[in-house]
Motif scaffolding. Structure first.
Motif, PDB file in Angstrom:
ATOM      1  N   ASN A 241       0.805  -1.214   0.000  1.00 33.69           N
ATOM      2  CA  ASN A 241       0.000   0.000   0.000  1.00 33.69           C
ATOM      3  C   ASN A 241       0.843   1.272   0.000  1.00 33.69           C
ATOM      4  O   ASN A 241       0.343   2.351   0.295  1.00 33.69           O
ATOM      5  CB  ASN A 241      -0.958  -0.012   1.194  1.00 33.69           C
ATOM      6  CG  ASN A 241      -2.118  -0.960   0.976  1.00 33.69           C
ATOM      7  OD1 ASN A 241      -3.147  -0.576   0.450  1.00 33.69           O
ATOM      8  ND2 ASN A 241      -1.946  -2.225   1.353  1.00 33.69           N
ATOM      9  N   ASP A 256      -6.347   2.638   5.510  1.00 32.93           N
ATOM     10  CA  ASP A 256      -6.303   1.739   4.358  1.00 32.93           C
ATOM     11  C   ASP A 256      -6.708   0.318   4.730  1.00 32.93           C
ATOM     12  O   ASP A 256      -7.231  -0.419   3.899  1.00 32.93           O
ATOM     13  CB  ASP A 256      -4.898   1.726   3.744  1.00 32.93           C
ATOM     14  CG  ASP A 256      -4.597   2.995   2.954  1.00 32.93           C
ATOM     15  OD1 ASP A 256      -5.552   3.620   2.458  1.00 32.93           O
ATOM     16  OD2 ASP A 256      -3.414   3.358   2.839  1.00 32.93           O
ATOM     17  N   LEU A 265      -5.175   5.909  -8.537  1.00 29.66           N
ATOM     18  CA  LEU A 265      -4.334   4.714  -8.531  1.00 29.66           C
ATOM     19  C   LEU A 265      -3.713   4.518  -9.914  1.00 29.66           C
ATOM     20  O   LEU A 265      -4.430   4.314 -10.895  1.00 29.66           O
ATOM     21  CB  LEU A 265      -5.165   3.484  -8.168  1.00 29.66           C
ATOM     22  CG  LEU A 265      -5.788   3.468  -6.773  1.00 29.66           C
ATOM     23  CD1 LEU A 265      -6.837   2.371  -6.677  1.00 29.66           C
ATOM     24  CD2 LEU A 265      -4.719   3.280  -5.714  1.00 29.66           C
ATOM     25  N   SER A 269      -0.569  -0.517  -9.541  1.00 32.17           N
ATOM     26  CA  SER A 269      -0.774  -0.354  -8.101  1.00 32.17           C
ATOM     27  C   SER A 269      -1.199  -1.664  -7.449  1.00 32.17           C
ATOM     28  O   SER A 269      -1.927  -2.475  -8.022  1.00 32.17           O
ATOM     29  CB  SER A 269      -1.860   0.700  -7.835  1.00 32.17           C
ATOM     30  OG  SER A 269      -1.461   1.959  -8.288  1.00 32.17           O
ATOM     31  N   HIS A 271      -2.433  -1.328  -4.175  1.00 29.72           N
ATOM     32  CA  HIS A 271      -3.145  -0.756  -3.036  1.00 29.72           C
ATOM     33  C   HIS A 271      -4.403  -1.557  -2.705  1.00 29.72           C
ATOM     34  O   HIS A 271      -5.012  -2.187  -3.575  1.00 29.72           O
ATOM     35  CB  HIS A 271      -3.509   0.694  -3.353  1.00 29.72           C
ATOM     36  CG  HIS A 271      -3.929   1.492  -2.173  1.00 29.72           C
ATOM     37  ND1 HIS A 271      -5.212   1.472  -1.684  1.00 29.72           N
ATOM     38  CD2 HIS A 271      -3.237   2.322  -1.363  1.00 29.72           C
ATOM     39  CE1 HIS A 271      -5.299   2.261  -0.634  1.00 29.72           C
ATOM     40  NE2 HIS A 271      -4.103   2.792  -0.418  1.00 29.72           N
TER      41      HIS A 271
END
Length: 339
Positions: A241, A256, A265, A269, A271
């Motif tokens: 992340n 998160d 994003l 990514s 994440h």
């Protein structure tokens, strides 16, 4: 004073009929696992303790043994229903909270009615006596069937992470009301104590952290001990992340971990929002991978969604912007049944 303990389980519910557009059946087991982990997070947030042996699906007799050994105050199993052959969809729909008819039958019925009354704020729900599945349990027991995998609209909804979060919060409200505990809504404040967590600590707050990591797909025992596997999962989540491995658990990390945090994003990514986007797209029947990595296939699926819903001004090229995520976040919707 002894903590109130809830034993949480998940039932094996199988697959949906073939879903159009995505060309495959969706897995109801993923739904029950995710809902079960979210329920544990919500219960721990509200001051309960939870008993969980981390089995993906727990056999009823094993769950009874686990519950009795933990001296639990109730058993709650997250599940889904199906009707017919599963080869095609039908119109049987609605939620059901089933209760044990064992020696704690009256208390089980009360727990089922309290949960059902809360779920009824979101969808049609009823209670029904179960087939003595948990007759040997030393506490009240219920099975929460969130809907029918064989109903097209409910099958889509139950794969929507925001819909499951809503249902789980109503289930938690019902448990709190029945057990005389205050319901604490989801917000940042109950989770901030996790910032001080480190190796060797133990307790309900550690279980809260572990359940959240499991909900993001990390394999951790929910045992309340901040050991090596939990530490590794925290560091891996941090790296995925965009945090440094040695940053520790910060307020941004917690946001998160426990919430959807809209942001732009870029392609590639990892994440936590990427998995959310992919799950939302699949629930709306857009053909996205579920890898947790933002690739071109995910962006293509997002652009199909934006174009078909009249939001073409937000189409993505090499990134997904915050505005596009907001269009996607609506519960339900997506491609209709064409047969």
């Amino acid at each position: 004073m002894k903590d109130l303990i809830v034993t949480v389980g998940g039932a094996d519910v199988g697959l949906t009929p073939p879903m159009p557009f995505v060309g495959r059946k969706l897995d109801g087991g993923e739904v029950t696992l995710f809902s079960r982990l979210l329920l544990e997070i919500a219960l721990l947030r509200c001051g309960f303790d939870v008993s969980d042996r981390r089995a993906l699906v727990t056999d009823a007799q094993e769950l009874i043994y686990q519950s009795n050994r933990a001296q639990a105050d109730c058993i709650v199993v997250m599940s889904a229903s199906a009707f017919g052959s599963r080869k095609s969809f039908n119109n049987v729909c609605g939620g059901t909270v089933r209760y044990s008819a064992g020696r704690h039958g009256n208390m089980s019925r009360e727990l089922a009615e309290d949960i059902c009354a809360k779920i009824d704020n979101a969808k049609k729900c009823g209670t029904a006596e179960s087939l003595h599945t948990f007759g040997g349990a030393a506490c009240p027991a219920v099975i929460v069937e969130m809907g029918y995998l064989t109903d097209f609209d409910e099958a889509k909804l139950m794969h929507d992470p925001d819909y499951i979060r809503n249902i789980v919060e109503y289930v938690t409200m019902g448990i709190c009301e029945c057990m005389g505990m205050p319901y604490i809504p989801p917000s940042l404040s109950p989770y901030l104590e996790l910032i001080s967590m480190n190796m060797g600590k133990r307790g309900k707050k550690i279980k809260l952290l572990q359940a959240a990591l499991c909900a993001h797909g990390y394999t951790v025992d929910i045992d309340g001990v901040y050991g090596k596997s939990t530490s590794i999962a925290v560091k891996t989540f941090a790296i995925n992340n965009g945090y440094a491995e040695n940053d520790g658990i910060t307020e941004e990390f917690i946001r998160d971990l426990f919430f959807v945090t809209p942001r732009t994003l870029p392609l590639g990514s990892k994440h936590s929002n990427v998995q959310y986007i992919q799950n939302k797209l699949i629930a709306k029947l857009y053909k996205s991978p579920a890898s947790g990595v933002l690739d071109e296939s995910t962006i293509d699926a997002m652009n199909e969604f934006l174009t078909e819903t009249g939001n073409a001004q937000s189409v993505c090229e090499s990134e997904i912007c915050e505005e596009a995520m907001k269009f996607l976040s609506k519960v339900g919707g997506g491609r209709p049944r064409l047969f």
